[in-house]
Scaffold this motif. Structure first.
Motif, PDB file in Angstrom:
ATOM      1  N   UNK A  84      31.840  49.342  40.714  1.00  0.00           N
ATOM      2  CA  UNK A  84      33.251  49.089  41.016  1.00  0.00           C
ATOM      3  C   UNK A  84      34.111  50.224  40.473  1.00  0.00           C
ATOM      4  N   UNK A  85      35.254  50.416  41.117  1.00  0.00           N
ATOM      5  CA  UNK A  85      36.242  51.337  40.554  1.00  0.00           C
ATOM      6  C   UNK A  85      37.133  50.559  39.589  1.00  0.00           C
ATOM      7  N   UNK A  86      37.909  51.292  38.802  1.00  0.00           N
ATOM      8  CA  UNK A  86      38.659  50.678  37.719  1.00  0.00           C
ATOM      9  C   UNK A  86      39.604  49.571  38.137  1.00  0.00           C
ATOM     10  N   UNK A  87      40.318  49.767  39.242  1.00  0.00           N
ATOM     11  CA  UNK A  87      41.294  48.762  39.673  1.00  0.00           C
ATOM     12  C   UNK A  87      40.607  47.454  40.067  1.00  0.00           C
ATOM     13  N   UNK A  88      39.513  47.562  40.820  1.00  0.00           N
ATOM     14  CA  UNK A  88      38.773  46.372  41.232  1.00  0.00           C
ATOM     15  C   UNK A  88      38.158  45.683  40.015  1.00  0.00           C
ATOM     16  N   UNK A  89      37.640  46.485  39.097  1.00  0.00           N
ATOM     17  CA  UNK A  89      37.035  45.937  37.885  1.00  0.00           C
ATOM     18  C   UNK A  89      38.075  45.185  37.060  1.00  0.00           C
ATOM     19  N   UNK A  90      39.265  45.726  36.963  1.00  0.00           N
ATOM     20  CA  UNK A  90      40.326  45.062  36.204  1.00  0.00           C
ATOM     21  C   UNK A  90      40.673  43.714  36.823  1.00  0.00           C
ATOM     22  N   UNK A  91      40.752  43.642  38.151  1.00  0.00           N
ATOM     23  CA  UNK A  91      41.056  42.371  38.817  1.00  0.00           C
ATOM     24  C   UNK A  91      39.965  41.347  38.546  1.00  0.00           C
ATOM     25  N   UNK A  92      38.711  41.760  38.640  1.00  0.00           N
ATOM     26  CA  UNK A  92      37.595  40.831  38.391  1.00  0.00           C
ATOM     27  C   UNK A  92      37.570  40.376  36.940  1.00  0.00           C
ATOM     28  N   UNK A  93      37.890  41.277  36.023  1.00  0.00           N
ATOM     29  CA  UNK A  93      37.906  40.929  34.605  1.00  0.00           C
ATOM     30  C   UNK A  93      39.003  39.918  34.295  1.00  0.00           C
ATOM     31  N   UNK A  94      40.156  40.083  34.932  1.00  0.00           N
ATOM     32  CA  UNK A  94      41.246  39.137  34.717  1.00  0.00           C
ATOM     33  C   UNK A  94      40.863  37.734  35.190  1.00  0.00           C
ATOM     34  N   UNK A  95      40.097  37.656  36.276  1.00  0.00           N
ATOM     35  CA  UNK A  95      39.622  36.355  36.757  1.00  0.00           C
ATOM     36  C   UNK A  95      38.597  35.787  35.780  1.00  0.00           C
ATOM     37  N   UNK A  96      37.683  36.636  35.326  1.00  0.00           N
ATOM     38  CA  UNK A  96      36.608  36.192  34.434  1.00  0.00           C
ATOM     39  C   UNK A  96      37.142  35.770  33.071  1.00  0.00           C
ATOM     40  N   UNK A  97      38.030  36.570  32.511  1.00  0.00           N
ATOM     41  CA  UNK A  97      38.513  36.314  31.154  1.00  0.00           C
ATOM     42  C   UNK A  97      39.696  35.371  31.118  1.00  0.00           C
ATOM     43  N   UNK A  98      40.343  35.130  32.258  1.00  0.00           N
ATOM     44  CA  UNK A  98      41.459  34.199  32.286  1.00  0.00           C
ATOM     45  C   UNK A  98      42.800  34.908  32.174  1.00  0.00           C
ATOM     46  N   UNK A  99      43.821  34.294  32.740  1.00  0.00           N
ATOM     47  CA  UNK A  99      45.149  34.901  32.794  1.00  0.00           C
ATOM     48  C   UNK A  99      45.762  35.084  31.413  1.00  0.00           C
ATOM     49  N   UNK A 100      45.365  34.237  30.441  1.00  0.00           N
ATOM     50  CA  UNK A 100      45.950  34.343  29.107  1.00  0.00           C
ATOM     51  C   UNK A 100      45.389  35.529  28.335  1.00  0.00           C
ATOM     52  N   UNK A 101      44.333  36.142  28.872  1.00  0.00           N
ATOM     53  CA  UNK A 101      43.788  37.345  28.249  1.00  0.00           C
ATOM     54  C   UNK A 101      43.791  38.484  29.266  1.00  0.00           C
ATOM     55  N   UNK A 102      44.839  38.507  30.079  1.00  0.00           N
ATOM     56  CA  UNK A 102      44.932  39.526  31.125  1.00  0.00           C
ATOM     57  C   UNK A 102      44.820  40.913  30.506  1.00  0.00           C
TER      58      UNK A 102
END
Length: 209
Positions: A21-39
């Motif tokens: 993944x590129x950085x932008x896509x990875x960041x979106x997936x991480x926000x989903x995985x880790x939750x909005x409170x740990x964006x």
């Protein structure tokens, strides 16, 4: 694991294990995985990516195609990250671990997200450890509530009750997961221990009667 940085690194390795993944896509997936409170911000993501790259866990490559003649110059290259062999090995080692840190709130959430890639025995150890930790927390909160009930106002008592219900709900959820893991494990053991051809023999006997 060292803390929040390790949680982020585990999440990155796990997602890149699925696909580059590129950085932008990875960041979106991480926000989903880790939750909005740990964006995540790019300020925390890219230092983690740089650290993993320096340690040989991931590698980045320029995925930007050659721009057309009329395109604006100076366009930033889009880097695609993927796991190296060392990164895959390190991720597998993490998934095989089941120590006390894997039972803690933030670590457990991320480890659970990669349970499909974790072996059954490790999954069960983590679930049982998590349940033990929550049961201890539940006892502590109940004892504290009993000691302080008369000194607290109605809103603090309501907040306390809400916290108890949350922990009780997760304990019930864990009980179901543990029962399912044990049942699946037991079924596999029984299938493995069953003599080869026994099912066919049973069918043959049935057809003769």
């Amino acid at each position: 694991m060292r803390g929040r940085s390790d949680i982020l690194e585990l999440a990155i390795l796990g997602l890149l294990h699925e696909t580059p993944m590129h950085g932008y896509e990875l960041r979106k997936r991480l926000n989903v995985l880790l939750g909005s409170f740990r964006a995540l911000s790019y300020g925390s993501l890219y230092p983690a990516l740089k650290s993993l790259a320096q340690r040989g866990m991931i590698v980045g490559s320029d995925a930007t195609t050659t721009p057309p003649p009329h395109a604006l110059s100076g366009k930033r290259a889009r880097i695609v990250y993927e796991l190296t062999a060392d990164g895959k090995e390190h991720f597998a080692e993490i998934l095989a671990s089941s120590g006390p840190t894997t039972w803690e709130d933030e670590h457990f959430d991320v480890r659970f997200a990669f349970f499909a890639q974790t072996d059954a025995e490790t999954r069960l150890r983590i679930l049982e450890g998590r349940r033990t930790r929550l049961a201890e927390r539940l006892d502590s909160v109940r004892q504290s509530a009993a000691r302080t009930r008369e000194r607290l106002d109605e809103y603090t008592l309501e907040l306390q009750r809400h916290g108890l219900e949350q922990v009780e709900r997760e304990v019930r959820w864990l009980d179901g997961l543990i029962d399912n893991e044990r049942g699946t494990r037991r079924a596999r053991t029984e299938d493995t221990g069953r003599p080869t051809g026994s099912a066919n023999a049973d069918d043959a006997d049935a057809s003769q009667h």
